[in-house]
Design a protein around this motif. Structure first.
Motif, PDB file in Angstrom:
ATOM      1  N   GLY A 274       2.644   1.598  -3.376  1.00  0.00           N
ATOM      2  CA  GLY A 274       1.725   1.968  -4.443  1.00  0.00           C
ATOM      3  C   GLY A 274       1.203   3.381  -4.313  1.00  0.00           C
ATOM      4  N   PHE A 275       0.769   3.736  -3.109  1.00  0.00           N
ATOM      5  CA  PHE A 275       0.194   5.065  -2.919  1.00  0.00           C
ATOM      6  C   PHE A 275       1.271   6.121  -2.702  1.00  0.00           C
ATOM      7  CE2 PHE A 275      -1.394   8.425  -0.078  1.00  0.00           C
ATOM      8  CZ  PHE A 275      -2.373   8.954  -0.898  1.00  0.00           C
TER       9      PHE A 275
ATOM     10  N   TRP B 266       0.829  -1.200   0.000  1.00  0.00           N
ATOM     11  CA  TRP B 266       0.000   0.000   0.000  1.00  0.00           C
ATOM     12  C   TRP B 266       0.871   1.261   0.000  1.00  0.00           C
ATOM     13  CZ3 TRP B 266      -4.559   2.288  -0.681  1.00  0.00           C
ATOM     14  CH2 TRP B 266      -4.772   3.549  -0.102  1.00  0.00           C
ATOM     15  N   ASN B 267       1.881   1.284   0.865  1.00  0.00           N
ATOM     16  CA  ASN B 267       2.732   2.465   0.966  1.00  0.00           C
ATOM     17  C   ASN B 267       3.565   2.682  -0.298  1.00  0.00           C
ATOM     18  OD1 ASN B 267       1.821   3.095   3.543  1.00  0.00           O
ATOM     19  ND2 ASN B 267       3.366   1.843   4.545  1.00  0.00           N
TER      20      ASN B 267
ATOM     21  N   VAL C 184       2.368   8.634  -5.633  1.00  0.00           N
ATOM     22  CA  VAL C 184       2.091  10.075  -5.588  1.00  0.00           C
ATOM     23  C   VAL C 184       3.369  10.878  -5.813  1.00  0.00           C
ATOM     24  CG1 VAL C 184       1.428  11.964  -4.041  1.00  0.00           C
ATOM     25  CG2 VAL C 184       0.030   9.890  -4.155  1.00  0.00           C
TER      26      VAL C 184
END
Length: 210
Positions: free
Chosen positions: A75-76, A72-73, A80
């Motif tokens: 990918g997000f 998650w970290n 970003v």
């Protein structure tokens, strides 16, 4: 004069100079946010729920939880920063903006006890060293700053001022070249994120055991 020195440091050829400067700016914003939030905001003032966190069974499925947090970290968070790094306003890459913003948000969360998983009444006074060295959020945010530093001089488009809607193409993707030090910093950012995911998993398990 000070702004000129800051912009030169944030765009310096050396990634170590850029990283040191970015960390200093982020640390200042983090400390101010934590102090102000603790002094003037009520507990839970900015609390939100990801929905995902309460469903993570860190006690019985620690590896799965750590892997989920890491992906998650990456990918997000990295996603970003990677997209933001394509653009700059004047000489300053937008890659810096996300981790600086998240550091301020983290400071507010510490000052108001506004985490998805929390212990009621456990607000943390400003700049508590035990929290600074043990909280999973900090190595995660440092990882984001490291990646932002690497990509700070890799913008493809630039606008001269924040109010300027005209983008100037300054390079193409194939023109970007990373140095050995920058490649090493990319590896460091992934390692920090992995360590943060494991630490966060342990902390979630401890809270879920209460």
């Amino acid at each position: 004069m000070a702004w000129s020195l800051l912009t030169r440091a944030l765009t310096h050829r050396s990634p170590i100079v850029r990283l040191t400067t970015a960390v200093a700016v982020g640390a200042l914003g983090f400390a101010l946010a934590w102090t102000v939030a603790y002094a003037v905001l009520p507990e839970g003032a900015t609390r939100f729920t990801l929905g995902l966190a309460p469903m993570l069974d860190a006690k019985d499925h620690a590896l799965n939880v750590a892997a989920t947090l890491f992906m998650w970290n990456v990918g997000f968070g990295f996603g970003v920063i990677g997209i933001a790094s394509l653009y700059s306003v004047g000489p300053i890459s937008l890659a810096y903006v996300a981790p600086w913003t998240w550091l301020v948000r983290f400071g507010v969360a510490l000052g108001t006890n506004s985490f998805a998983l929390f212990v009621p009444g456990a607000r943390v006074p400003p700049l508590d060293l035990r929290v600074i060295v043990s909280h999973a959020g900090l190595p995660e945010l440092v990882a984001y700053l490291v990646l932002a530093t690497v990509l700070a001089n890799a913008s493809l488009w630039r606008q001269q001022r924040i109010t300027d809607r005209h983008l100037i193409r300054i390079r193409r993707l194939r023109d970007i070249r990373l140095t050995r030090v920058e490649f090493a910093l990319v590896g460091l950012s992934f390692a920090l994120l992995g360590g943060a995911a494991m630490l966060e998993t342990a902390q979630i398990a401890a809270l879920q055991s209460l």
